[in-house]
Design an enzyme around this catalytic site. Structure first.
Site, PDB file in Angstrom:
ATOM      1  N   THR A   1       0.905  -1.129   0.000  1.00  0.00           N
ATOM      2  CA  THR A   1       0.000   0.000   0.000  1.00  0.00           C
ATOM      3  C   THR A   1       0.939   1.172   0.000  1.00  0.00           C
ATOM      4  OG1 THR A   1      -1.713  -1.178   1.188  1.00  0.00           O
ATOM      5  CG2 THR A   1      -1.712   1.200   1.459  1.00  0.00           C
TER       6      THR A   1
ATOM      7  N   GLY B   1       0.988  -1.384   5.126  1.00  0.00           N
ATOM      8  CA  GLY B   1       1.303  -2.479   6.039  1.00  0.00           C
ATOM      9  C   GLY B   1       0.112  -3.323   6.467  1.00  0.00           C
ATOM     10  N   GLY B   2      -0.995  -3.263   5.711  1.00  0.00           N
ATOM     11  CA  GLY B   2      -2.148  -4.096   6.059  1.00  0.00           C
ATOM     12  C   GLY B   2      -2.598  -3.811   7.483  1.00  0.00           C
TER      13      GLY B   2
END
Ligand code: DON
Length: 563
Positions: free
Chosen positions: A376, A468-469
Site C-alpha cells: 500500500t 502495512g495491512g
C-alpha cells in the site's frame, strides 16, 4: 531606468530560479530520507512522486495540487501500490476545516457473500486474491476528482508529469527491478497479454520502464475527466478484462462509483488533536482506541522499547483488534458504534482486566498466518498555507490482483480479500471478521488504512501514515507515541524497530532488530513471539515553529522533497 530594468531582470531570474527551478530527471534522481524545509514538503514512496508534487507547489499549487500529482506519478513509478486501479482515503486540513474522503473500492453489484467458497463451503483464497474476480470497483480517480475543488492549478497541469513519465519512461530502482523479477511468474499467469512489466531478460536497476497504454489512459482522464476512466474506452477495456478473467465488474458498476465525504474522526490525546479516517477504515478508530487505552498509564515515564511500555501497548492492541473483527465494516451497510468504541468509559472498561505482569490470551479461533510481502502506499504533504494532506492508497497486495487491464495498462486491485470472505477465516493479513465485514453488493470492504493528522494548539504538528495491512494502525500509533511520549526525534520515531499485535493470531510480531532483552522478558510473561522483515513504511512530516522536518521510512525507496 537602466538600474530599474536590471533590478527587474534580477527579480525575474530570482523568481524563475527560486520558484520554478525544479528540473526533475526521471532517469537520474536520488532518494532523500530526511530533510528540513521552510515552505512545503511531500514524503512518499518514490522520489519522483515527491519531487513532482513539490514542483506543483512551487508553480503556485497547494497541498491538494501536490496530492493529485504525487498520487498519479506514484501510479506510474510505483506500480506495486501507486494506482489508478485501486482506492484510498484522504484526511486533510484546509483552513480550519478537516476533511475525510473515502474513495475505497466497493464490491461489484454482482458480488455475494459466498462468492469465494467452493461447493463444500471452503474458502478459495486464490479467487479473492488473484485475477479479475478479486477486484473491487476502483475508487482512486473518483477520489482525485473530488479533491480538485481544493486545488489551484488546472487539472491538465497536475496530470501531465504522470503522462510524461508513463510515455517516455523512467529509470527503475533496484528494489523495483527485484520486485518485478519476483512477480514475473504471476504476471504471466494472471494476464492474457504481455504487460509493460514483463521483458525477456531480468530487470536491472536503471532499466527504463515505459507504459504507453497507461499514458493513453491518463490522457483520456486528462481530456474527459471522470468519464475518461469510468466510461468510454477505459471502461470498455476494464469490462473486457473482466470477461477474460471471470471478473464481475460491469459498466454500470463503474459508472455508478462515487467517492464519499465522511466525518473525520477527531479525538484528543494529552492535549493534541488527532484527526483520523472513520469507517470504512478501521484505522482512525483503532488509533483513537489505542491512544486512549494508554493515556492514563504514564507511557511518557516508560522507556521506548522497554518491556513495560511494549507490554502495555500490546495489550491495548489486542483489545482494539478484537473490536475491529466484531464491530467494524462499511457504515453504509452496518451500524458501526464509533462513538462508543472511542469513548473513555468504554475503553476504561476494556482495560479493566489489564495485568502488567502477564500476557492475556486472545480467543483461539481460526488464527491465520500472516504474509510478509504487502503493498500500500502513503503520502504526507504540507504547504506554506498550512494545508495538511494525508493520503493512503492501495491495490491491497503487491501489484494487486497481478492483472493489468489490457489496452489500458494499469493494474487492478485485489481488495475483495479485505472482506471477511467467510466468518472467522483470516484474510491475507491474518485478520478475521464476521457479519459486519461480510461481502454484499456495492459494499465497501473494511480497511486498516490510517492517514492521520496531529495538531498541537490548533496548529499543524504531524502528518503521518503508512502501508502495512493490519499493521498500519499500530505503526501510526507507535509513530505518534514515539514522538509525544518517548520524545524521539522524527527520524527515530519512523526508523527505530516496531512491533505489532492484532488479537488473532495471538502472537506479537517484532522487527528483527528490536530490543532482545525486551523480547525475552515478554516471552517469559507468556507472549508468543514472531519476527517480521519490516513493519510499515511511514512517511512523517513534523512541523516545528518555522520549519518542516520531513522523514521517509528507511524500509523502502521512500523519499522526501520540499522547498
Ligand atoms: O485497506 C487495507 O487495510 C489493506 N488493503 C491495506 C493493504 C496494505 O497496506 C498492504 N501494504 N503494505
Amino acid at each position: 531606468m537602466k538600474k530599474y530594468s536590471i533590478l527587474l531582470t534580477l527579480f525575474i531570474c530570482y523568481n524563475l530560479l527560486g520558484q520554478n527551478n525544479q528540473v526533475i530527471d526521471p532517469f537520474n534522481y536520488s532518494i532523500s530520507k530526511n530533510d528540513t524545509f521552510s515552505k512545503g514538503s511531500v514524503a512518499s514512496a518514490h522520489p519522483l512522486a515527491s519531487l513532482y508534487g513539490v514542483k506543483m507547489m512551487q508553480e503556485g499549487g497547494n497541498a491538494f495540487d501536490a496530492a493529485i500529482t504525487s498520487q498519479l506519478v506514484l501510479a506510474v513509478v510505483y506500480p506495486a501500490a501507486g494506482n489508478i486501479g485501486g482506492g484510498g482515503f484522504m484526511v486533510a486540513k484546509t483552513g480550519n476545516k478537516f476533511l475525510a474522503l473515502d474513495y475505497r473500492e466497493k464490491a461489484p453489484s454482482k458480488a455475494f457473500e459466498q462468492m469465494y467458497w467452493d461447493e463444500n463451503g471452503n474458502p478459495i483464497l486464490e479467487k479473492s486474491q488473484k485475477s479479475a474476480l478479486a477486484s473491487g470497483v476502483p475508487g482512486t480517480i473518483a477520489g482525485i476528482f473530488e479533491t480538485v475543488q481544493f486545488t489551484k492549478l488546472p487539472f491538465k497541469q497536475l496530470i501531465q508529469p504522470a503522462i510524461d513519465v508513463a510515455e517516455n519512461g523512467f529509470a527503475i530502482t533496484e528494489r523495483e527491478a527485484n520486485s518485478l523479477n519476483k512477480l514475473a511468474v504471476e504476471f504471466k499467469k494472471y494476464n492474457h497479454h504481455i504487460t509493460a512489466f514483463q521483458q525477456k531478460n531480468n530487470w536491472q536497476k536503471g532499466d527504463t520502464l515505459i507504459q504507453k497504454e497507461l499514458a493513453n489512459t491518463l490522457k483520456r482522464i486528462r481530456d474527459f475527466g471522470l468519464k475518461g476512466f469510468y466510461e468510454g474506452e477505459t471502461a470498455d477495456y476494464i469490462v473486457k478484462e473482466m470477461k477474460k478473467g471471470n471478473g464481475i465488474i460491469s459498466k454500470e458498476d463503474l459508472k455508478n462509483y462515487k467517492a464519499v465525504w465522511r466525518k473525520p474522526l477527531i479525538t484528543n490525546y494529552k492535549g493534541y488533536e488527532i484527526v483520523g479516517m472513520p469507517p470504512p477504515s478501521s484505522g482512525g478508530i483503532i488509533v483513537a482506541q489505542l491512544l486512549k487505552m494508554v493515556e492514563d498509564k504514564n507511557l511518557d515515564s516508560k522507556i521506548f522499547g522497554s518491556t513495560e511500555s511494549v507490554q502495555l501497548m500490546i495489550e491495548a492492541e489486542r483489545r482494539a483488534y478484537a473490536d475491529r473483527a466484531e464491530h467494524m465494516g462499511d457504515p453504509d451497510f452496518v451500524k458501526v458504534p464509533v462513538e462508543t468504541l472511542i469513548s473513555n468509559s468504554y475503553l476504561k472498561e476494556r482495560m479493566k482486566d489489564y495485568d502488567s505482569t502477564k500476557a492475556s490470551l486472545s480467543k483461539n479461533i481460526n488464527a491465520g498466518s500472516i504474509k510478509e510481502s504487502e503493498e500500500t502506499t502513503h503520502i504526507s504533504i504540507i504547504d506554506k498555507e498550512g494545508n495538511m494532506v494525508a493520503i493512503t492508497t492501495t491495490l491491497n497486495d503487491s501489484y494487486g490482483s497481478k492483472t493489468v487491464v489490457a489496452g489500458a495498462g494499469f493494474l487492478l486491485n485485489n481488495e475483495m480479500d479485505d472482506f471477511s470472505i467467510k466468518p472467522g477465516v483470516p484474510n491475507m493479513y491474518g485478520a478475521v471478521g464476521g457479519k459486519a465485514n461480510a461481502i454484499a453488493p456495492n459494499k465497501r470492504m473494511l480497511s486498516s488504512m490510517t492517514p492521520t493528522l496531529v495538531l498541537k494548539n490548533k496548529k499543524p504538528f504531524l502528518v503521518v501514515g503508512t502501508p502495512g495491512g493490519t499493521t498500519i494502525p499500530t505503526s501510526v500509533f507507535q509513530s505518534i507515541v514515539n514522538i509525544i511520549d518517548f520524545n524521539l526525534s522524527a527520524f527515530d520515531a519512523v526508523n527505530l524497530p516496531k512491533f505489532h499485535h492484532q488479537w488473532l493470531p495471538d502472537e506479537v510480531f517484532f522487527e528483527k532488530d528490536f530490543n532482545k532483552k525486551t523480547i525475552s522478558e515478554l516471552a517469559k510473561m507468556g507472549y508468543t513471539i514472531k519476527y517480521r522483515e519490516a513493519i510499515g513504511r511511514v512517511e512523517l512530516l513534523k512541523i516545528n515553529n518555522n520549519f518542516i522536518e520531513a522523514v521517509a521510512d528507511k524500509r523502502g525507496d521512500d523519499s522526501v522533497a520540499g522547498y
